[in-house]
Design an enzyme around this catalytic site. Structure first.
Site, PDB file in Angstrom:
ATOM      1  CE  LYS A  42      -3.590  -2.167   2.854  1.00 55.86           C
ATOM      2  NZ  LYS A  42      -4.129  -2.217   4.228  1.00 55.86           N
ATOM      3  N   GLY A  43       2.071   1.161   0.499  1.00 56.46           N
ATOM      4  CA  GLY A  43       2.854   2.343   0.864  1.00 56.46           C
ATOM      5  C   GLY A  43       3.100   3.390  -0.202  1.00 56.46           C
ATOM      6  CD  GLU A  98       8.368  -0.703  -2.516  1.00 59.58           C
ATOM      7  OE1 GLU A  98       7.442   0.043  -2.117  1.00 59.58           O
ATOM      8  OE2 GLU A  98       8.717  -1.702  -1.884  1.00 59.58           O
ATOM      9  CG  ASP A  99       6.749   2.451   0.511  1.00 54.96           C
ATOM     10  OD1 ASP A  99       7.535   1.586   0.061  1.00 54.96           O
ATOM     11  OD2 ASP A  99       5.967   2.213   1.458  1.00 54.96           O
ATOM     12  CG  ASP A 102      13.977  -1.062   6.194  1.00 60.40           C
ATOM     13  OD1 ASP A 102      15.011  -0.532   6.613  1.00 60.40           O
ATOM     14  OD2 ASP A 102      13.216  -1.693   6.941  1.00 60.40           O
ATOM     15  CB  VAL A 152      10.069   7.793   8.157  1.00 63.30           C
ATOM     16  CG1 VAL A 152      11.373   8.416   8.612  1.00 63.30           C
ATOM     17  CG2 VAL A 152      10.300   6.849   6.976  1.00 63.30           C
ATOM     18  NE  ARG A 164      -1.185   2.246   4.784  1.00 66.95           N
ATOM     19  CZ  ARG A 164      -0.118   1.474   4.598  1.00 66.95           C
ATOM     20  NH1 ARG A 164       0.936   1.951   3.993  1.00 66.95           N
ATOM     21  NH2 ARG A 164      -0.105   0.219   5.006  1.00 66.95           N
TER      22      ARG A 164
HETATM   23  P1  IMP Z   1      12.270  -3.921   2.833  1.00 69.42           P
HETATM   24  O1  IMP Z   1      11.851  -5.183   2.185  1.00 69.42           O
HETATM   25  O2  IMP Z   1      12.917  -4.184   4.175  1.00 69.42           O
HETATM   26  O3  IMP Z   1      13.164  -3.054   1.964  1.00 69.42           O
HETATM   27  O4  IMP Z   1      10.998  -3.128   3.221  1.00 69.42           O
HETATM   28  C1  IMP Z   1      10.238  -2.485   2.325  1.00 69.42           C
HETATM   29  C2  IMP Z   1       8.872  -2.195   2.888  1.00 69.42           C
HETATM   30  O5  IMP Z   1       8.850  -2.070   4.315  1.00 69.42           O
HETATM   31  C3  IMP Z   1       8.425  -0.872   2.361  1.00 69.42           C
HETATM   32  O6  IMP Z   1       7.751  -1.008   1.141  1.00 69.42           O
HETATM   33  C4  IMP Z   1       7.561  -0.330   3.472  1.00 69.42           C
HETATM   34  O7  IMP Z   1       6.230  -0.748   3.287  1.00 69.42           O
HETATM   35  C5  IMP Z   1       8.100  -0.944   4.741  1.00 69.42           C
HETATM   36  N1  IMP Z   1       8.993  -0.019   5.460  1.00 69.42           N
HETATM   37  C6  IMP Z   1      10.342  -0.011   5.505  1.00 69.42           C
HETATM   38  N2  IMP Z   1      10.817   0.999   6.268  1.00 69.42           N
HETATM   39  C7  IMP Z   1       9.719   1.663   6.703  1.00 69.42           C
HETATM   40  C8  IMP Z   1       9.561   2.842   7.535  1.00 69.42           C
HETATM   41  O8  IMP Z   1      10.494   3.489   8.022  1.00 69.42           O
HETATM   42  N3  IMP Z   1       8.272   3.213   7.751  1.00 69.42           N
HETATM   43  C9  IMP Z   1       7.188   2.558   7.241  1.00 69.42           C
HETATM   44  N4  IMP Z   1       7.306   1.468   6.465  1.00 69.42           N
HETATM   45  C10 IMP Z   1       8.566   1.022   6.204  1.00 69.42           C
END
Ligand code: IMP
Length: 176
Positions: A42-43, A98-99, A102, A152, A164
């Site tokens: 959703k982000g 993508e939002d 991480d 964040v 959101r």
């Molecule tokens: P990754 O797979 O660890 O890179 O995470 C990606 C997903 O985790 C993103 O699409 C977000 O939905 C969520 N995410 C990662 N960091 C944050 C944050 O600081 N706040 C809110 N959602 C996050």
């Protein structure tokens, strides 16, 4: 509703300027081309809707739902598809929106999933990236802001489903 203490981090004005800049870059790349823009739910819905309005190209919209956080503040490391693409992307230009990157696991999962459908090209874009949180090598073509490894919320990003709708991005000061 949760009552976290939020510290404004990236203002609405700064976000909108960056979105315009990214839109101009993508316009140069895709002018006079047909392109499928994929919103990762959703982000990225808010970033996506601003971004596609600033790209001057023949865009069609697709939505890809994934979940990896399950409402907490650290990645589960496991990506679950909640909504698959409704149309094929074979032999078409694709922009993946993508939002935040991480650990990098979600972006790499999405890239692999889309590449397996044989697009003509794949361009990846993320509004935010946390370089210190990366657990895997993850190349993203366009990144809005590189930020420290803090949690964040806002502008599409949530904590337990909330926040959101903030028009800016804030750092979370106190978790319950
Ligand atoms: P990754 O797979 O660890 O890179 O995470 C990606 C997903 O985790 C993103 O699409 C977000 O939905 C969520 N995410 C990662 N960091 C944050 C944050 O600081 N706040 C809110 N959602 C996050």
């Amino acid at each position: 509703m949760t009552n976290l203490t939020l510290k404004p981090y990236i203002s609405e004005e700064k976000i909108q300027l960056k979105v315009k800049e990214l839109g101009e870059t993508l316009t140069k790349q895709f002018k006079n081309e047909k392109v499928i823009a994929i919103c990762v739910l959703k982000g990225s819905f808010m970033f996506y809707s601003d971004l596609i309005r600033s790209i001057n190209a023949d865009i069609t919209c697709e939505f890809f739902g994934v979940a990896s956080y399950h409402g907490g503040t650290s990645s589960s490391g496991e990506v679950k598809v909640t909504l698959d693409l409704a149309s094929p992307v074979e032999n078409q230009h694709v922009i993946l929106v993508e939002d935040i990157v991480d650990t990098g696991l979600t972006m790499n999962y999405l890239k692999n999933s889309i590449m397996s459908r044989k697009p003509k090209s794949l361009t990846t874009i993320a509004l935010l990236e946390k370089p210190d949180a990366l657990k895997v090598k993850c190349d993203v073509d366009h990144v809005g802001f590189k930020i420290p490894n803090d949690f964040v919320v806002g502008y599409g990003l949530d904590y337990q489903g909330y926040y959101r709708n903030l028009p800016y991005i804030a750092q979370v000061q106190n978790f319950q």
